[in-house]
Each structure stands twice: as structure tokens, then as C-alpha cells.
Design an enzyme around this catalytic site. Structure first.
Site, PDB file in Angstrom:
ATOM      1  N   CYS A  67      37.933  41.943  38.958  1.00 27.09           N
ATOM      2  CA  CYS A  67      37.632  41.000  37.884  1.00 27.09           C
ATOM      3  C   CYS A  67      38.026  39.581  38.261  1.00 27.09           C
ATOM      4  O   CYS A  67      38.967  39.004  37.712  1.00 27.09           O
ATOM      5  CB  CYS A  67      38.340  41.445  36.608  1.00 27.09           C
ATOM      6  N   GLU A  68      37.366  39.049  39.249  1.00 28.89           N
ATOM      7  CA  GLU A  68      37.570  37.670  39.711  1.00 28.89           C
ATOM      8  C   GLU A  68      36.225  37.157  40.184  1.00 28.89           C
ATOM      9  O   GLU A  68      35.524  37.860  40.924  1.00 28.89           O
ATOM     10  CB  GLU A  68      38.522  37.617  40.923  1.00 28.89           C
TER      11      GLU A  68
END
Ligand SMILES: Cc1ncc(COP(=O)(O)O)c(C=O)c1O
Length: 437
Positions: free
Chosen positions: A358-359
Site C-alpha cells: 500500500c504505497e
């Protein structure tokens, strides 16, 4: 040079099929070629054979025990940057007496450990560190071998995050102050034995010029230190760049020329440039290659999970993320990505290869002309042997990948995939209130 090739349309490491390895061990999976590591070591070692020298492999590039053991068996030494790396080297059959200890922040425990094991030399990076090593050695009743890392203020012309030899970088002692620091050691540090001078100007250098500039600048200083204080060695550090774009049909590195890539640094060009300057020193010469030794000796295998066709981009979502290979995110590292089954056509499609993390920065490639690949296909991320697994993390509670070393027709699992219990080991919730009341 490397030993990864398409054979009858399937990508192999030496004589082992990569798809079969992925099926047996799962993905993401790092696969190393032993023959490639050996070839690289021998080429560099051979190019230096006019000099009394020791190739001290920079462990940080890839610290898997099998890699270290391969290098130890070839007679290599090691450049370490932590007590942990020394521990690994010893476990892998390396000798402490062939280890140099670099790094700006050595702790007391690390200094003590290295002294007890009898390393070849501490490469110190500040006067404060020098004094501390002197103090610890004195308390242990030992004499610590010491070299100073000189920062020659030479631009390595590589990525800013892997440039180490400029005055604004945290590494080494300013060129102008080094002599004074040796004087200080001679006068004030009875528990130190001056043994060498060291430098390392950066990583992934693709031209010989910065090396030459640094060597030409530092050699007269080394001569002066040798004359005044006595010296055993001069270490010219690591930094030899590798080719990140290459052909998988021949395994050679000529393909970059057709593609107009910046010329990689050949070992011969490197040796031809620096050896004449080093010969006159009459010292043992140390080299600290990391990337050169292992970069092209490893690939990371990852499976395509999904394809997403957005309004602006096509995303190939794979099961390896920035936690497995952080180079693209950290410093725009470029890795060639190919399907392990050779594409039947030259048709490509522009896509981003992204991981599950989640980046926004979680990508392996952006706007890449990729062969058509669909969910379930296996991709090989090439030249991932250096600063790949060794920089991996558990971010998003993702287990560290497994590692395999191929040796001819045999494949050895040299690191098991981490389990979730491995990740949580040693972690605790707070005790129940009722128990502590
Ligand atoms: C002191 C020192 N020596 C050697 C190396 C190895 O560099 P490379 O992998 O570019 O050869 C490094 C890399 O950071 C380093 O800091």
C-alpha cells in the site's frame, strides 16, 4: 557476463528451468547462479594479479551464506559493515583475518566482537570513532588494526543516493584532514596500529574516470602516510558498475551497445587505468566489490496476479513488492523484466509492474514496454542479485522471499521462505491488566 539464458523458449539459470523452481518453491523467489559469482570473482581477481591484492567482497550487496561461502572458497576476503555481517562471514566459512570493517557508526559490542575475532582492519570514518576504537581496544588489552577512510571529494557521477565520496556525504574523513588524523593516532592512540588507507567513492560507476581521479588524488597521500607512519595496505573500495540491460540469448553484455546504453565499466578498463598508479605504492591493494560480483548473478521471480486497465495506465500487479526489491523505489533502480517463457513476438505493451504494497512507490517498473503477459505468468526481474534480498523487509507483514542457488544442473534452497510465525517471533502484546493488578 551471466548464466541466465532462454533455452528452447524457457528461461534457465545455468541448466535449471526457472518456472520449475517457482513451482517448487513459490514466488517471490530469488535465484542465484553460482557460476556467475565465480566468473566475476575470477575476472576481477585475475585483472589485479600484477598486484599483491585481496578482493574483499562487500557483504551488504548479498549476504546469503551460500554466496559468502562461494567467495570464501575462492580465497576472497570480506568487507563488512556490522557485527551481524561478521557473524555471517564466519558461519559461511570466511576468515576474520580477511575482513575489513567499514561503516560510520560501529558500536562498542561490534568493535569488541571484531577485536576478539581478530579482523584484518577497522576502516574508521571519523576521529571520534578512532578514539573510541582505541579506548575499547585498551580496555580489552588489545591493539586494534586501523585504517582511515579518506573522502577525496570526487564526484562518482552516479545516483545521488549512492554517491559516497563527496564532502557533503557522511562518509570518511575530509581529504585535507586525514594526515592530521593519522598524526593524532600516532601521538594519542597507543592501542591502535596504523595499517592502511581506504576510500570508496560510490556505487554503480559506469566510467573509469572518477576512479582514476580519486586514485590519482589519494595515491600521493597514501605515499606520505606510508613514509611517516608505515602502512600495509591501500583499499580502493568498490563501485564497479554493471549492465542492467542485456541479452538473454547469449549471456554476454554486448547488447547494451546496440541499445546505446552508457558503456559499462569493463574490468580490464578499470585495471588498466588504476593498476599503474597502485603498483608504485608497494602495498597490498584491497578491492571491495559488491554489485559487480553478484548483481548479474541473481534474478527475482514473481508471478502476475492481476491485470488492471486504468484510464491512464495498464498495471501488471505482481506478487513481489518494494519490500522484496526496493531499488526501483529507493533510487530509481532500473531492472529489466522478462517473462520466463520467451515471447513468441516482439510486440510489447506499455505497462507499470506494481506490487501488492500500500504505497504509491511500490513498483518494479514504470511505463515499461513489456511483452504481453497475463495473470499467472511468471516474470524474471533481472540483475537482482545485488542490493535485492539484502535490502528486503517485512513491510506489510510480508514474509521474506526464499532464495535458491543454482550450481550447474542442481538447485539448492539456500534460504527458506519466512513464515508468519518467524515474523512474529519475539513480539508480545501487553500483559492482561488483571494479571498485573
Ligand atoms: C565501504 C564500501 N565498500 C564497498 C561497497 C560496495 O560497493 P559496490 O556494491 O558498488 O561495489 C560499499 C557500498 O556501499 C561501501 O560502502
Amino acid at each position: 557476463m551471466h548464466h541466465f539464458r532462454y533455452v528452447q523458449g524457457r528461461l534457465q539459470a545455468e541448466n535449471v528451468d526457472l518456472e520449475s523452481l517457482a513451482q517448487r518453491h513459490g514466488t517471490p523467489l530469488y535465484v542465484y547462479s553460482k557460476a556467475t559469482v565465480e566468473d566475476h570473482f575470477k575476472r576481477l581477481d585475475g585483472a589485479m594479479n600484477r598486484l599483491d591484492h585481496l578482493v574483499c567482497y562487500a557483504v551488504k550487496a548479498n549476504s546469503n551464506l551460500a554466496v559468502l561461502n562461494t567467495i570464501a572458497n575462492l580465497g576472497g576476503g570480506f568487507d563488512i559493515v556490522s557485527g551481524g555481517e561478521l557473524y555471517r562471514v564466519l558461519k559461511a566459512g570466511g576468515k576474520a583475518a580477511n575482513c575489513t570493517f567499514a561503516g560510520v557508526g560501529k558500536t562498542r559490542a561490534e568493535i569488541e566482537y571484531a577485536l576478539k575475532e581478530g579482523i584484518y582492519c577497522f576502516n574508521a570514518e571519523s576521529e571520534a570513532e578512532v578514539r573510541y576504537i582505541n579506548q575499547v581496544a585498551g580496555e580489552l588489552g588489545k591493539k586494534a588494526p586501523i585504517a582511515l577512510r579518506v573522502n577525496p571529494n570526487v564526484d562518482a557521477k552516479t545516483h545521488a543516493k549512492i554517491t559516497t565520496g563527496k564532502s557533503e556525504n557522511k562518509f570518511g574523513i575530509d581529504f585535507e584532514s586525514v594526515l592530521g588524523a593519522y598524526e593524532m593516532i600516532a601521538k594519542e592512540c597507543p592501542n591502535l596500529e596504523i595499517k592502511g588507507v581506504q576510500m570508496h567513492i560510490g556505487s554503480q560507476l559506469t566510467s573509469v574516470d572518477p576512479f582514476l581521479e580519486a586514485v590519482q588524488k589519494v595515491v600521493p597521500l597514501v605515499q606520505e602516510v606510508k613514509a611517516r607512519f608505515g602502512l600495509k595496505f591501500f583499499s580502493i573500495g568498490g563501485g564497479i558498475g554493471i549492465v542492467y540491460r542485456q541479452s538473454l540469448d547469449s549471456g554476454d553484455t554486448s547488447w547494451w551497445q546496440e541499445q546505446g546504453e552508457a558503456a559499462p565499466l569493463s574490468v580490464k578498463a578499470y585495471a588498466d587505468a588504476v593498476v599503474p598508479h597502485l603498483e608504485q605504492l608497494g602495498l597490498r591493494i584491497l578491492l571491495e566489490p559488491g554489485r559487480f560480483m553478484v548483481g548479474n548473478a541473481g534474478v527475482m521471480l514473481t508471478r502476475v496476479l492481476y491485470e488492471k486497465r486504468g484510464s491512464a495506465k495498464v498495471f501488471k500487479i505482481v506478487d513481489a513488492g518494494m519490500n522484496d526489491l526496493i531499488r526501483p523505489t529507493l533510487y530509481e533502480g532500473w531492472h529489466q523484466i522478462v517473462p520466463t517463457t520467451k515471447p513468441a513476438t516482439d510486440v510489447t505493451e506499455k505497462a507499470d509492474v506494481v506490487g501488492p504494497i500500500c504505497e504509491t512507490g511500490d513498483y518494479l517498473a514504470q511505463d515499461r514496454d513489456l511483452a504481453p503477459v497475463k495473470a499467472g505468468d511468471l516474470l524474471a526481474v533481472l540483475s537482482a542479485g545485488a542490493y535485492g534480498f539484502s535490502m528486503a523487509s517485512n513491510y506489510n507483514t510480508r514474509p521474506l522471499a526464499a532464495e535458491v542457488m543454482v550450481d550447474g544442473s542442481k538447485a539448492h534452497l539456500v534460504r527458506e521462505r519466512q513464515t508468519l510465525d518467524d515474523i512474529l517471533r519475539g513480539e508480545h502484546v501487553l500483559p492482561d491488566d488483571k494479571e498485573t493488578a
